[in-house]
Design a protein around this motif. Structure first.
Motif, PDB file in Angstrom:
ATOM      1  N   MET A 140       0.846  -1.200   0.000  1.00 20.31           N
ATOM      2  CA  MET A 140       0.000   0.000   0.000  1.00 20.31           C
ATOM      3  C   MET A 140       0.879   1.246   0.000  1.00 20.31           C
ATOM      4  N   ALA A 141       0.582   2.160  -0.903  1.00 20.93           N
ATOM      5  CA  ALA A 141       1.391   3.379  -1.001  1.00 20.93           C
ATOM      6  C   ALA A 141       1.172   4.259   0.221  1.00 20.93           C
ATOM      7  N   GLU A 142       2.254   4.864   0.680  1.00 17.56           N
ATOM      8  CA  GLU A 142       2.142   5.768   1.815  1.00 17.56           C
ATOM      9  C   GLU A 142       1.486   7.073   1.373  1.00 17.56           C
ATOM     10  N   ASN A 143       0.772   7.687   2.321  1.00 17.39           N
ATOM     11  CA  ASN A 143       0.182   8.973   2.023  1.00 17.39           C
ATOM     12  C   ASN A 143       1.284  10.001   1.812  1.00 17.39           C
ATOM     13  N   PRO A 144       1.092  10.936   0.884  1.00 18.01           N
ATOM     14  CA  PRO A 144       2.107  11.983   0.688  1.00 18.01           C
ATOM     15  C   PRO A 144       2.201  12.832   1.944  1.00 18.01           C
ATOM     16  N   PRO A 145       3.377  13.424   2.177  1.00 17.49           N
ATOM     17  CA  PRO A 145       3.530  14.249   3.379  1.00 17.49           C
ATOM     18  C   PRO A 145       2.645  15.480   3.325  1.00 17.49           C
ATOM     19  N   LEU A 146       2.243  15.947   4.514  1.00 18.30           N
ATOM     20  CA  LEU A 146       1.494  17.199   4.601  1.00 18.30           C
ATOM     21  C   LEU A 146       2.403  18.351   4.212  1.00 18.30           C
ATOM     22  N   ARG A 147       1.958  19.158   3.289  1.00 25.08           N
ATOM     23  CA  ARG A 147       2.705  20.338   2.873  1.00 25.08           C
ATOM     24  C   ARG A 147       2.252  21.493   3.762  1.00 25.08           C
ATOM     25  N   ILE A 148       3.174  21.993   4.579  1.00 21.41           N
ATOM     26  CA  ILE A 148       2.808  22.924   5.645  1.00 21.41           C
ATOM     27  C   ILE A 148       3.510  24.255   5.455  1.00 21.41           C
ATOM     28  N   MET A 149       2.752  25.324   5.688  1.00 22.20           N
ATOM     29  CA  MET A 149       3.306  26.670   5.687  1.00 22.20           C
ATOM     30  C   MET A 149       3.158  27.252   7.090  1.00 22.20           C
ATOM     31  N   VAL A 150       4.187  27.952   7.556  1.00 26.74           N
ATOM     32  CA  VAL A 150       4.206  28.531   8.900  1.00 26.74           C
ATOM     33  C   VAL A 150       4.192  30.050   8.780  1.00 26.74           C
ATOM     34  N   VAL A 151       3.235  30.680   9.476  1.00 28.97           N
ATOM     35  CA  VAL A 151       3.109  32.142   9.413  1.00 28.97           C
ATOM     36  C   VAL A 151       3.110  32.699  10.827  1.00 28.97           C
ATOM     37  N   ASP A 152       4.090  33.537  11.135  1.00 25.64           N
ATOM     38  CA  ASP A 152       4.178  34.191  12.445  1.00 25.64           C
ATOM     39  C   ASP A 152       5.074  35.406  12.289  1.00 25.64           C
ATOM     40  N   ASP A 153       4.703  36.515  12.931  1.00 25.19           N
ATOM     41  CA  ASP A 153       5.516  37.721  12.795  1.00 25.19           C
ATOM     42  C   ASP A 153       6.796  37.660  13.613  1.00 25.19           C
ATOM     43  N   GLU A 154       6.926  36.643  14.472  1.00 28.08           N
ATOM     44  CA  GLU A 154       8.139  36.480  15.274  1.00 28.08           C
ATOM     45  C   GLU A 154       9.019  35.388  14.649  1.00 28.08           C
ATOM     46  N   PRO A 155      10.178  35.744  14.108  1.00 24.72           N
ATOM     47  CA  PRO A 155      11.045  34.750  13.472  1.00 24.72           C
ATOM     48  C   PRO A 155      11.397  33.573  14.385  1.00 24.72           C
ATOM     49  N   LEU A 156      11.574  33.829  15.682  1.00 24.19           N
ATOM     50  CA  LEU A 156      11.896  32.729  16.597  1.00 24.19           C
ATOM     51  C   LEU A 156      10.737  31.743  16.714  1.00 24.19           C
ATOM     52  N   ALA A 157       9.510  32.248  16.639  1.00 23.99           N
ATOM     53  CA  ALA A 157       8.344  31.368  16.683  1.00 23.99           C
ATOM     54  C   ALA A 157       8.275  30.508  15.425  1.00 23.99           C
ATOM     55  N   VAL A 158       8.596  31.093  14.276  1.00 24.89           N
ATOM     56  CA  VAL A 158       8.646  30.329  13.030  1.00 24.89           C
ATOM     57  C   VAL A 158       9.701  29.239  13.130  1.00 24.89           C
ATOM     58  N   GLU A 159      10.874  29.609  13.640  1.00 29.57           N
ATOM     59  CA  GLU A 159      11.970  28.638  13.771  1.00 29.57           C
ATOM     60  C   GLU A 159      11.585  27.500  14.720  1.00 29.57           C
ATOM     61  N   ARG A 160      10.920  27.833  15.824  1.00 26.33           N
ATOM     62  CA  ARG A 160      10.515  26.794  16.771  1.00 26.33           C
ATOM     63  C   ARG A 160       9.550  25.797  16.122  1.00 26.33           C
ATOM     64  N   LEU A 161       8.583  26.305  15.370  1.00 18.02           N
ATOM     65  CA  LEU A 161       7.643  25.405  14.708  1.00 18.02           C
ATOM     66  C   LEU A 161       8.337  24.560  13.639  1.00 18.02           C
ATOM     67  N   GLN A 162       9.288  25.142  12.931  1.00 16.62           N
ATOM     68  CA  GLN A 162      10.036  24.359  11.941  1.00 16.62           C
ATOM     69  C   GLN A 162      10.795  23.216  12.600  1.00 16.62           C
ATOM     70  N   LEU A 163      11.403  23.491  13.746  1.00 20.35           N
ATOM     71  CA  LEU A 163      12.143  22.451  14.459  1.00 20.35           C
ATOM     72  C   LEU A 163      11.205  21.348  14.958  1.00 20.35           C
ATOM     73  N   LEU A 164      10.034  21.749  15.450  1.00 22.27           N
ATOM     74  CA  LEU A 164       9.066  20.751  15.904  1.00 22.27           C
ATOM     75  C   LEU A 164       8.542  19.923  14.733  1.00 22.27           C
ATOM     76  N   LEU A 165       8.261  20.570  13.623  1.00 26.83           N
ATOM     77  CA  LEU A 165       7.732  19.856  12.464  1.00 26.83           C
ATOM     78  C   LEU A 165       8.759  18.884  11.888  1.00 26.83           C
ATOM     79  N   ALA A 166      10.041  19.205  12.046  1.00 29.53           N
ATOM     80  CA  ALA A 166      11.089  18.297  11.582  1.00 29.53           C
ATOM     81  C   ALA A 166      11.061  16.976  12.348  1.00 29.53           C
ATOM     82  N   ARG A 167      10.441  16.984  13.520  1.00 23.68           N
ATOM     83  CA  ARG A 167      10.339  15.779  14.344  1.00 23.68           C
ATOM     84  C   ARG A 167       9.025  15.047  14.125  1.00 23.68           C
TER      85      ARG A 167
END
Length: 247
Positions: free
Chosen positions: A1-28
């Motif tokens: 059975m083929a795996e589902n394609p990954p969720l394509r996610i966009m992160v929007v936040d006016d605080e760059p550190l908040a964007v970076e934190r979500l990127q790090l979490l999403l990498a996990r």
């Protein structure tokens, strides 16, 4: 059975550190890939159109075009991604924003809570009900405004008058009033024109509060209001206000 394609996610936040934190979490998070980031609402709309994300993790409190505005615009766009709000607001206030979002995340975002939100998004997309998702109304129906140590919900239909105070708008409801950070041009756009009318460069009135119009000896037009007050009408707004009376 083929795996589902990954969720394509966009992160929007006016605080760059908040964007970076979500990127790090999403990498996990297995099956999740970040396809774009943005630090303001206008950029978010441009980038979303270019990368067509499945999901936007969207901050609410941003200067200028806030998350609610972005969600409304995305809902009306050809891209129309799923939205999960990311907010520092307390739970009692978040219900106001949940109308167009699949979920919301409280800051600071925790990995387990993010994973549950992603699962909810996957289930939503797998169910094929993207088109059935409730859309944001065409005009703002309520505001959450600061009040002492919390937030208060104000229905747009209860607002009698809006007055500009530099970079803030004061919403008048009976004897009380509250300040929100928004331009009068943006507020005029957000409010239903069938219910509200701009009568001055710094004043918007709810139409049914205007009881009569008169012109003084100097030729200036003024609106008499239901509460006994009066409001001078700006010269550039006279014609549209007079149309209230079919003139």
């Amino acid at each position: 059975m083929a795996e589902n394609p990954p969720l394509r996610i966009m992160v929007v936040d006016d605080e760059p550190l908040a964007v970076e934190r979500l990127q790090l979490l999403l990498a996990r998070c297995p099956g999740a890939t970040v396809v774009g980031t943005a630090n303001d609402g206008e950029a978010a709309l441009r980038i979303a159109e270019a990368v067509a994300p499945d999901l936007v993790l969207l901050d609410i409190a941003m200067p200028g075009m806030d998350g609610i505005d972005v969600a409304r615009a995305l809902s009306d766009s050809a891209v129309d991604p799923v939205v999960v709000f990311v907010t520092a607001f307390d739970n009692f206030a978040v219900a106001a924003f949940d109308v167009a979002a699949i979920d919301y995340l409280m800051k600071p975002v925790q990995l387990d809570r993010l994973e549950r939100a992603l699962e909810r998004v996957r289930a939503h997309l797998a169910g094929g009900d993207r088109a059935g998702r409730r859309r944001m109304p065409a005009h703002v129906e309520e505001f959450w405004v600061p009040d002492h140590s919390g937030l208060v919900r104000i229905a747009a239909s209860d607002i009698e008058r809006v007055t500009a105070e530099r970079d803030y708008m004061r919403l008048h409801v009976g004897p009380r009033s509250w300040l929100i950070h928004r331009t009068i041009a943006k507020l005029e756009e957000d409010l239903d024109p069938e219910m509200f009318i701009r009568v001055h460069r710094s004043v918007i009135l709810r139409r049914d509060t205007i009881t009569s119009l008169y012109r003084d000896d100097s030729g200036h037009w003024t609106a008499r209001l239901a509460d006994g007050g009066e409001q001078r009408i700006g010269r550039s707004y006279v014609d549209q206000v007079k149309r209230l009376a079919g003139r």
